[in-house]
Design an enzyme around this catalytic site. Sequence first.
Site, mmCIF file in Angstrom:
data_model
loop_
_atom_site.group_PDB
_atom_site.id
_atom_site.type_symbol
_atom_site.label_atom_id
_atom_site.label_comp_id
_atom_site.label_asym_id
_atom_site.label_seq_id
_atom_site.Cartn_x
_atom_site.Cartn_y
_atom_site.Cartn_z
ATOM 1 N N VAL A 161 -23.207 30.630 -51.191
ATOM 2 C CA VAL A 161 -23.000 29.187 -51.026
ATOM 3 C C VAL A 161 -21.791 28.723 -51.838
ATOM 4 O O VAL A 161 -20.961 27.936 -51.358
ATOM 5 C CB VAL A 161 -24.267 28.406 -51.422
ATOM 6 N N CYS A 162 -21.682 29.214 -53.064
ATOM 7 C CA CYS A 162 -20.549 28.838 -53.917
ATOM 8 C C CYS A 162 -19.218 29.212 -53.281
ATOM 9 O O CYS A 162 -18.247 28.448 -53.332
ATOM 10 C CB CYS A 162 -20.665 29.511 -55.281
ATOM 11 N N THR A 163 -19.165 30.384 -52.680
ATOM 12 C CA THR A 163 -17.928 30.841 -52.058
ATOM 13 C C THR A 163 -17.529 29.930 -50.902
ATOM 14 O O THR A 163 -16.349 29.576 -50.747
ATOM 15 C CB THR A 163 -18.076 32.296 -51.571
ATOM 16 N N LEU A 185 -16.121 26.535 -52.534
ATOM 17 C CA LEU A 185 -14.781 26.602 -53.109
ATOM 18 C C LEU A 185 -13.721 26.850 -52.051
ATOM 19 O O LEU A 185 -12.590 26.376 -52.157
ATOM 20 C CB LEU A 185 -14.721 27.662 -54.208
#
Length: 223
Positions: free
Chosen positions: A43-45, A48
């Site tokens: 999810v973070c990838t 960003l």
Amino acid sequence: MLFLGDVFPNFTANTTAGEINFHEWLGSSWGILFSHPSDFTPVCTTELAKLLNLLPEFEKRNVKVIGLSCDSISSHIEWCKDIKSYAGCNEDEKFPYPIIEDQDRSLAKSLGMVDKDELDQKGMPLTARAVFIVDVNKKFRLSLLYPATTGRNFDEILRVIDSLQLTDKAKVATPVNWKMGDDCMVLPTIPQDQVTKFFPKGVTVVPLPSGKNYLRKTECPKL
């Protein structure tokens, strides 16, 4: 506890762009500090990478962005390669915004960014998906806090910035689902006898069963 309108706490931190002093780094810009649970997570990838694609929109609004994750600088640098790949960016381009190293969670804890339900292999809480918006006067203007399992909507964050910047300059509020260019609401604090002064293009009063004329619409001001 941090309240809206407070001066946002200053801090010094190590980042992928070197050591920064937050207030000095902001300069005369608005800023967004957003935190992430961990590097090399799905999810973070996606978040960003989306921010990479939207960065020109933030720059148009005089907004600097900075991330925070509870891994090391060396980990961040390697992770940035995946982020650029997912975003469809040239892998040789410099990563355009800094990511803070916060391995001991000291900054995340001080700002209330931790998610006690999400722990790393050492049993330490991960950083949640926080968003803090700071204006040119270093004042804290908005916060959003998502759990680790829910990705953020960066289009909504842009919408919020548009609202904050517009309502700082015009005596209006923005209604539900508003986006730039839509009608705005006249502030309740504007007396009826001063409406023409502030809104020469006119105001539409929405009739309501209460008979109270508080729902007053006007064109979105052009600033």
